[in-house]
Write an enzyme that holds these catalytic residues in place. Structure first.
Site, PDB file in Angstrom:
ATOM      1  N   ASP A   1     -28.220 -22.031  24.589  1.00  0.00           N
ATOM      2  CA  ASP A   1     -26.861 -21.514  24.409  1.00  0.00           C
ATOM      3  C   ASP A   1     -25.908 -22.637  24.811  1.00  0.00           C
ATOM      4  O   ASP A   1     -25.706 -22.907  25.993  1.00  0.00           O
ATOM      5  CB  ASP A   1     -26.670 -20.263  25.281  1.00  0.00           C
TER       6      ASP A   1
ATOM      7  N   TYR B   1     -26.519 -15.727  30.162  1.00  0.00           N
ATOM      8  CA  TYR B   1     -25.450 -14.767  29.860  1.00  0.00           C
ATOM      9  C   TYR B   1     -26.009 -13.343  29.983  1.00  0.00           C
ATOM     10  O   TYR B   1     -27.053 -13.029  29.384  1.00  0.00           O
ATOM     11  CB  TYR B   1     -24.993 -15.064  28.424  1.00  0.00           C
TER      12      TYR B   1
ATOM     13  N   ARG C   1     -22.873 -11.153   1.057  1.00  0.00           N
ATOM     14  CA  ARG C   1     -23.481 -11.077   2.389  1.00  0.00           C
ATOM     15  C   ARG C   1     -24.046 -12.427   2.835  1.00  0.00           C
ATOM     16  O   ARG C   1     -24.182 -12.689   4.027  1.00  0.00           O
ATOM     17  CB  ARG C   1     -24.585 -10.022   2.375  1.00  0.00           C
TER      18      ARG C   1
ATOM     19  N   LYS D   1     -15.488 -18.655  21.438  1.00  0.00           N
ATOM     20  CA  LYS D   1     -14.861 -19.364  22.547  1.00  0.00           C
ATOM     21  C   LYS D   1     -14.123 -20.608  22.025  1.00  0.00           C
ATOM     22  O   LYS D   1     -13.048 -20.477  21.500  1.00  0.00           O
ATOM     23  CB  LYS D   1     -15.921 -19.712  23.602  1.00  0.00           C
TER      24      LYS D   1
HETATM   25  C1  PLP Z   1     -19.242 -15.107  25.410  1.00  0.00           C
HETATM   26  C2  PLP Z   1     -20.596 -15.680  25.446  1.00  0.00           C
HETATM   27  C3  PLP Z   1     -21.573 -15.264  24.546  1.00  0.00           C
HETATM   28  C4  PLP Z   1     -21.362 -14.137  23.586  1.00  0.00           C
HETATM   29  O1  PLP Z   1     -20.408 -14.412  22.613  1.00  0.00           O
HETATM   30  P1  PLP Z   1     -19.604 -13.250  21.879  1.00  0.00           P
HETATM   31  O2  PLP Z   1     -18.997 -13.925  20.732  1.00  0.00           O
HETATM   32  O3  PLP Z   1     -18.641 -12.720  22.887  1.00  0.00           O
HETATM   33  O4  PLP Z   1     -20.610 -12.209  21.484  1.00  0.00           O
HETATM   34  C5  PLP Z   1     -22.785 -15.896  24.587  1.00  0.00           C
HETATM   35  N1  PLP Z   1     -23.055 -16.871  25.463  1.00  0.00           N
HETATM   36  C6  PLP Z   1     -22.143 -17.292  26.349  1.00  0.00           C
HETATM   37  C7  PLP Z   1     -22.502 -18.384  27.296  1.00  0.00           C
HETATM   38  C8  PLP Z   1     -20.892 -16.699  26.376  1.00  0.00           C
HETATM   39  O5  PLP Z   1     -20.004 -17.091  27.283  1.00  0.00           O
END
Ligand code: PLP
Length: 393
Positions: free
Chosen positions: A183, A111, A58, A208
């Site tokens: 973020d 987000y 884990r 992403k």
């Molecule tokens: C897609 C996204 C997230 C979340 O990511 P996931 O892997 O889909 O949970 C967080 N912040 C931003 C800016 C995003 O575009």
């Protein structure tokens, strides 16, 4: 050698120690739950440095350790942790720094699921959230209360792409003893230098651009040593872990992230510039466009742009918009982004500080690695379909 490595070189070489020792290029996928110990002493000390020492499946294996080490060094942090999604990374990062009775400040352009987490989970736990306008800058000081523990920024903002003055926000936040979370998914460590801009905890939806091929969910958080302990404590207590196959996909994606991003930047900007001149378009929300109201801040703080931006169309009936979008050959309609392919969605961003009343539909485009001339031709045909239906209506 290490001190002079640029980020491009780091992308190619970091996180490969175990591979090199075994005379191969890529760190293998280590599947494990049980980690064995040769001595009682090793067994009884196994939890001394979780997520770095081999303790239990884990807490990771050499595959996840390699991705953590590479990402931490590329971004200029000390430690990184992996999460099963970007959202899981956000949830853990916020939870790590708040207690019942605390107050946090979150940008209004965050987000949307992050907002949901604050309004839902945090409210239930007795943590209050105040949202602030993306243009607040050092004015954030006026919103800080004695119990404010954390300031959360996301620049550019989701769907509307406002650049926030993170150095000014961080300066005010630090004066009041708050931790600054960012973020950094849009810019990645390559185009925004979180730790040199005042950020304490840099969060990535690695789903992403890190993974980069639309085929895995992954979150990564990078911190300095002083913020690692609370994050690690929440992460282990909540049982977060990432499958080694997905960590491997993250590592593999990292290797080409720089060349992919350069192309996303170039293609995205070419399409954005073309869209700006279209009569169907009201405005293009892309901070790298010289006419964008956030351009100066973007230029000061960022070293590039990714392939994601917004476009507000002039008002158009829904069937005409649907004809445009549904007939596109190179764009799919779908959430997420950061893969090699182009995507389009409509967006309805929730805002509570400054009203968001666009002149027409807001589209979010992710411009992939296709030839921008082909993308433009696809969009041009889309506008023709739209105009035909509009004229007939
Ligand atoms: C897609 C996204 C997230 C979340 O990511 P996931 O892997 O889909 O949970 C967080 N912040 C931003 C800016 C995003 O575009």
């Amino acid at each position: 050698m290490k001190k002079t490595m640029t980020k491009d070189t780091m992308l190619a070489h970091l996180g490969r120690k175990v591979a090199t020792e075994n005379r191969i290029i890529n760190t293998p996928v280590f599947h494990a739950s049980t980690i064995t110990h040769k001595t009682l002493e090793s067994w009884e000390n196994r939890n001394r440095d979780l997520y770095k020492d081999m303790a239990y499946g884990r807490y990771g294996t050499p595959t996840s350790f390699a991705l953590q080490e590479a990402m931490a060094e590329i971004e200029g942090g000390d430690r990184a942790l992996l999460y099963p999604s970007g959202m899981a990374a956000i949830a853990a990062s916020i939870l790590a720094f708040v207690n019942a009775g605390d107050h946090i400040l979150v940008c209004d352009v965050v987000y949307a699921p992050t907002r949901k987490y604050c309004d839902g989970v945090l409210t239930k736990l007795g943590v209050e959230t105040t949202y602030f306008a993306p243009g607040i800058g050092s004015g954030i000081a006026e919103l800080i209360r004695p119990n404010t523990k954390l300031v959360y920024v996301e620049s550019p903002g989701t769907h509307t792409f406002e650049i926030q003055d993170i150095p000014a926000i961080a300066e005010a936040a630090h004066k009041a003893g708050c931790v600054v979370l960012h973020d950094n998914t849009w810019a990645t460590p390559l185009y925004f230098d979180s730790f040199n801009k005042g950020v304490d905890v840099s969060i990535h939806a690695a789903t992403k651009y890190v993974v980069g091929h639309s085929d895995a969910m992954l979150g990564i958080v990078v911190t300095k040593n002083e913020h690692f302990a609370p994050l690690s404590a929440v992460t282990s207590a909540m049982g977060y872990c990432v499958a080694p196959d997905d960590a491997y996909l993250g590592l593999r994606g990292l290797r080409t992230m720089s060349v992919r991003l350069k192309q996303h930047h170039k293609n995205g900007l070419a399409v954005a510039e073309w869209l700006e001149k279209r009569p169907e378009v009201s405005r293009v929300l892309h901070p790298a466009l010289p006419g964008n109201p956030h351009h100066a801040l973007w230029k000061r703080d960022f070293t590039g742009a990714s392939g994601l931006f917004g476009v507000v169309l002039k008002d158009v009936p829904k069937p005409a918009l649907a004809a445009m979008i549904e007939g596109l050959d190179l764009f799919s309609i779908g959430a997420s982004w950061g893969g090699y392919e182009s995507l389009v969605t409509t967006c309805y961003p929730p805002r509570t500080v400054e009203a968001w009343n666009p002149e027409g539909p807001l589209l979010r485009l992710h411009i992939g690695l296709e030839d921008p001339a082909d993308i433009i031709a696809d969009l041009e045909a889309g506008f023709e379909r739209m105009n035909k239906l509009k004229a007939a209506a």
